[in-house]
Scaffold this active site. Structure first.
Site, PDB file in Angstrom:
ATOM      1  N   SER A  29       0.797  -1.221   0.000  1.00 59.73           N
ATOM      2  CA  SER A  29       0.000   0.000   0.000  1.00 59.73           C
ATOM      3  C   SER A  29       0.835   1.279   0.000  1.00 59.73           C
ATOM      4  O   SER A  29       0.505   2.220  -0.735  1.00 59.73           O
ATOM      5  CB  SER A  29      -0.964  -0.003   1.190  1.00 59.73           C
ATOM      6  OG  SER A  29      -1.980  -0.964   1.003  1.00 59.73           O
ATOM      7  N   LYS A  79      -8.680  -6.343  11.017  1.00 61.10           N
ATOM      8  CA  LYS A  79      -9.890  -5.891  10.326  1.00 61.10           C
ATOM      9  C   LYS A  79     -11.132  -6.027  11.197  1.00 61.10           C
ATOM     10  O   LYS A  79     -12.067  -5.231  11.070  1.00 61.10           O
ATOM     11  CB  LYS A  79     -10.065  -6.652   9.016  1.00 61.10           C
ATOM     12  CG  LYS A  79      -8.965  -6.335   8.003  1.00 61.10           C
ATOM     13  CD  LYS A  79      -9.188  -7.051   6.695  1.00 61.10           C
ATOM     14  CE  LYS A  79      -8.119  -6.662   5.691  1.00 61.10           C
ATOM     15  NZ  LYS A  79      -8.333  -7.261   4.375  1.00 61.10           N
ATOM     16  N   GLU A  91     -22.732   0.249   6.537  1.00 58.54           N
ATOM     17  CA  GLU A  91     -23.589  -0.945   6.471  1.00 58.54           C
ATOM     18  C   GLU A  91     -22.822  -2.113   5.862  1.00 58.54           C
ATOM     19  O   GLU A  91     -22.943  -3.259   6.314  1.00 58.54           O
ATOM     20  CB  GLU A  91     -24.842  -0.658   5.651  1.00 58.54           C
ATOM     21  CG  GLU A  91     -25.781  -1.849   5.534  1.00 58.54           C
ATOM     22  CD  GLU A  91     -27.013  -1.568   4.709  1.00 58.54           C
ATOM     23  OE1 GLU A  91     -27.807  -2.504   4.490  1.00 58.54           O
ATOM     24  OE2 GLU A  91     -27.184  -0.411   4.265  1.00 58.54           O
ATOM     25  N   ASN A 100     -11.402  -2.318   6.478  1.00 64.61           N
ATOM     26  CA  ASN A 100     -10.004  -2.229   6.049  1.00 64.61           C
ATOM     27  C   ASN A 100      -9.574  -0.791   5.801  1.00 64.61           C
ATOM     28  O   ASN A 100      -8.508  -0.541   5.250  1.00 64.61           O
ATOM     29  CB  ASN A 100      -9.716  -3.117   4.836  1.00 64.61           C
ATOM     30  CG  ASN A 100     -10.258  -2.577   3.539  1.00 64.61           C
ATOM     31  OD1 ASN A 100     -11.257  -1.863   3.519  1.00 64.61           O
ATOM     32  ND2 ASN A 100      -9.623  -2.931   2.435  1.00 64.61           N
ATOM     33  N   ARG A 169     -17.049 -20.801  11.051  1.00 62.00           N
ATOM     34  CA  ARG A 169     -16.961 -19.451  10.494  1.00 62.00           C
ATOM     35  C   ARG A 169     -17.442 -19.437   9.047  1.00 62.00           C
ATOM     36  O   ARG A 169     -18.144 -18.503   8.636  1.00 62.00           O
ATOM     37  CB  ARG A 169     -15.525 -18.922  10.593  1.00 62.00           C
ATOM     38  CG  ARG A 169     -15.356 -17.507  10.091  1.00 62.00           C
ATOM     39  CD  ARG A 169     -14.064 -16.871  10.565  1.00 62.00           C
ATOM     40  NE  ARG A 169     -12.890 -17.471   9.959  1.00 62.00           N
ATOM     41  CZ  ARG A 169     -11.660 -16.960  10.085  1.00 62.00           C
ATOM     42  NH1 ARG A 169     -11.467 -15.865  10.810  1.00 62.00           N
ATOM     43  NH2 ARG A 169     -10.634 -17.544   9.506  1.00 62.00           N
TER      44      ARG A 169
END
Length: 273
Positions: A29, A79, A91, A100, A169
């Protein structure tokens, strides 16, 4: 990064954005954001912030209190863990259960959103494909995986199977997507040979000794493969390339979501030529 790319000139007025994770050594990034921030005329830089997992709760209050910190780009494993520290989330982030990116509003409140799904759809688009109508398989139901699953459902995949080491999960994620009424995904193992699109959304492949997270026997050129690990090559991508698949790595996903995240953080970027 091209040698003639604009470089940020850091001074006392420079605003800070942080890339928050553990580890951050794999971060792409800063390389993606900083030349484009400079080219867009912004006096701001994105810096890696390595907060060890066992010091997260101690570090975050001080980090969010920095007066010249305008926002965060958030990676694993934070996150989900950052959400309780934010004043509100979108939302989309509530659906996913993760963020993120987070930004400070003028009144000092912190808000979060999630852009991994936008990035994944963009990575698929970089292959000249659209997820609409595809039979998709997703490996990983964590923060990034959940965002990707919701985005694939919204993009109109015809079927979605999700596998995770934590079976509960994966099942819970499938149920959450089904509750939105767009798609009824299935949790559990899938055969890659039945897929039009395979998406890998776990950290496996980040380290040199890593292998491949799932059995890819039967993988053929008809299946497009996206591995979101931000390395130029991973064991999965190498195997998929050898099988003749169209492939995209984490760099394609990062590129697709960079502009959206920067805009959310308050720093619109000029289009790359």
């Amino acid at each position: 990064m091209p040698a003639d790319s604009p470089q940020p000139a850091i001074s006392g007025t420079t605003r800070l954005l942080g890339f928050l994770g553990d580890p951050v050594i794999h971060a792409r990034s800063p390389q993606n954001f900083n030349p484009r921030l400079a080219a867009s005329g912004h006096d701001a830089v994105l810096v890696p912030l390595h907060v060890p997992a066992d010091r997260f709760e101690a570090a975050i209050p001080g980090l969010l209190a920095l007066a010249n910190l305008d926002g965060l780009v958030v990676t694993m494993p934070y996150k989900e863990r950052l959400i309780p520290w934010l004043d509100s989330i979108s939302e989309r982030a509530r659906d996913v259960g993760a963020v993120n990116a987070a930004r400070r509003l003028p009144d000092g409140r912190w808000v979060g959103d999630i852009f991994d799904g936008i990035g994944l759809v963009g990575a698929v688009g970089s292959l000249g494909l659209s997820p609409a109508g595809m039979r998709a398989g997703l490996v990983g139901a964590g923060g990034a995986g959940a965002a990707i699953a919701f985005a694939l459902a919204e993009a109109g995949v015809s079927a979605l199977s999700i596998v995770d080491q934590n079976e509960a999960r994966a099942s819970q994620l499938c149920a959450r997507i089904a509750a939105k009424g767009r798609l009824a995904p299935k949790a559990g193992r899938f055969a890659v040979g039945d897929l039009d699109l395979l998406v890998h959304a776990t950290p496996v492949g980040m380290m040199p000794e890593d292998g491949i997270a799932i059995d890819i026997a039967g993988l053929s050129a008809r299946t497009a493969v996206v591995d979101i690990v931000t390395k130029p090559s991973t064991p999965l991508l190498r195997a998929a390339t050898e099988a003749g698949c169209r492939v995209a790595g984490g760099g394609a996903m990062v590129a697709a979501q960079t502009a959206a995240i920067a805009r959310f953080l308050g720093y619109a970027l000029v289009e790359q030529v």
